[in-house]
Design a protein around this motif. Structure first.
Motif, short mmCIF file in Angstrom:
data_model
loop_
_atom_site.label_atom_id
_atom_site.label_comp_id
_atom_site.label_asym_id
_atom_site.label_seq_id
_atom_site.Cartn_x
_atom_site.Cartn_y
_atom_site.Cartn_z
N GLN A 118 -13.33 15.56 -14.06
CA GLN A 118 -13.84 14.71 -15.02
C GLN A 118 -14.03 13.20 -14.79
O GLN A 118 -15.04 12.59 -14.84
CB GLN A 118 -12.93 14.89 -16.05
N ALA A 119 -13.05 13.05 -13.55
CA ALA A 119 -13.08 11.66 -12.86
C ALA A 119 -14.30 11.48 -11.96
O ALA A 119 -15.16 10.57 -12.07
CB ALA A 119 -11.97 11.44 -12.14
N LYS A 120 -14.78 12.60 -11.19
CA LYS A 120 -15.94 12.61 -10.29
C LYS A 120 -17.00 12.39 -11.27
O LYS A 120 -17.92 11.85 -11.02
CB LYS A 120 -15.85 14.07 -9.72
N ASP A 121 -17.27 13.32 -12.39
CA ASP A 121 -18.35 13.14 -13.65
C ASP A 121 -18.56 11.90 -13.92
O ASP A 121 -19.37 11.26 -14.10
CB ASP A 121 -18.07 14.21 -14.43
N LYS A 122 -17.49 10.97 -14.31
CA LYS A 122 -17.34 9.92 -14.71
C LYS A 122 -17.78 8.87 -13.70
O LYS A 122 -18.55 8.01 -14.07
CB LYS A 122 -15.83 9.27 -15.28
N GLU A 125 -21.52 9.26 -13.49
CA GLU A 125 -22.34 8.74 -14.50
C GLU A 125 -22.17 7.10 -14.45
O GLU A 125 -23.23 6.48 -14.71
CB GLU A 125 -21.34 9.04 -15.98
N VAL A 126 -21.26 6.40 -14.17
CA VAL A 126 -21.15 5.32 -13.76
C VAL A 126 -21.99 4.79 -12.70
O VAL A 126 -22.85 3.68 -12.77
CB VAL A 126 -19.68 4.60 -13.71
#
Length: 197
Positions: A118-122, A125-126
Motif C-alpha cells: 500500500q505504501a508503494k501504491d501511495k 500515486e504521489v
C-alpha cells in the motif's frame, strides 16, 4: 490460490471464507489471432474490480490497468465474491478475441506485506501527481515567458509610436512657425509695396 479464465468480458469467483489479511493480484493476457497464443501483456485494456460480501455490500469497486494489486478488509467472515470485468468493447467487435485472467489470492499474508504494498501504491500515486504538477509548472512558466515577450514587444511598439508622435508634433510646430514667419514677412512686404504702411 490461483485461477485463470478464458472469458470474453468478465470473471467472478466465490470465496467461502476470506480472512482480512489477504492480498490479491491479477494479470490480463489477450489472445493474438496471428500467433494463436496469448500475449504477455494487454496494453490498453483494463479491469474493473468489484468485491462484494455475502450481504451484497460493496467492499471495493475500482478500475485498474492490465495488471494490478488490490486490497480490502473483510469486516465479517463468510462468502465473498470477486468480479473482474474488462473495460474494453474491442473484444466484442473481434469475434475470436479472448482474454485470459490470472487471479492470485494470497491468504494469510502478513499485514507488513500489505502495508508495504500500500505504501508503494501511495508513493506511485504521489509520484504521478508530482509529475503532473511539474508539467503544469512548466506550462505556466512557458505562458509567463510568452506573456513577458508579448509585453516587451508591445512596450517597444508603444515607445516607437510615442517617439514618432513627438517628432511629428515638433515637425508640425516648426512648419507652422515657418509658415507664420513667411506670411508676416510677405504681408509686411506687400503693405510696404502698396504704401499702406
Amino acid at each position: 490460490m490461483s485461477d485463470s479464465s478464458d472469458s470474453e468480458r468478465d470473471f467472478c469467483i466465490r470465496i467461502p471464507a476470506l480472512p482480512p489479511s489477504t492480498m490479491r493480484t491479477f494479470k490480463i493476457q489477450q489472445w493474438d489471432m496471428d500467433r494463436h497464443d496469448f500475449l504477455e501483456a494487454a496494453p490498453g485494456l483494463g479491469m474493473f474490480v468489484t468485491i462484494t460480501s455475502y450481504h451484497e455490500e460493496v467492499l471495493l469497486s475500482k478500475l485498474f490497468g492490465p495488471q494490478g494489486t488490490f486490497y480490502f478488509t473483510s469486516h465479517l467472515p463468510g462468502e465473498h465474491v470477486i468480479c473482474l470485468e474488462s473495460n474494453s468493447t474491442r473484444l466484442i467487435s473481434f469475434g475470436g478475441s479472448r482474454l485470459r485472467i490470472h487471479l492470485d489470492i494470497r491468504i494469510g499474508e502478513h499485514d507488513l506485506d500489505t502495508a508495504i504494498a500500500q505504501a508503494k501504491d501511495k508513493v506511485n500515486e504521489v509520484t504521478f501527481k508530482l509529475e503532473h504538477l511539474i508539467e503544469q509548472i512548466e506550462q505556466i512558466l512557458k505562458e509567463q515567458n510568452y506573456q513577458r515577450d508579448r509585453e516587451e514587444n508591445f512596450r517597444m511598439i508603444s515607445e516607437d509610436t510615442n517617439s514618432n508622435v513627438l517628432w511629428w508634433a515638433l515637425a508640425q510646430t516648426l512648419i507652422f512657425i515657418s509658415v507664420g514667419i513667411f506670411q508676416m514677412k510677405y504681408l509686411k512686404d506687400f503693405f510696404i509695396a502698396k504704401k499702406v504702411v
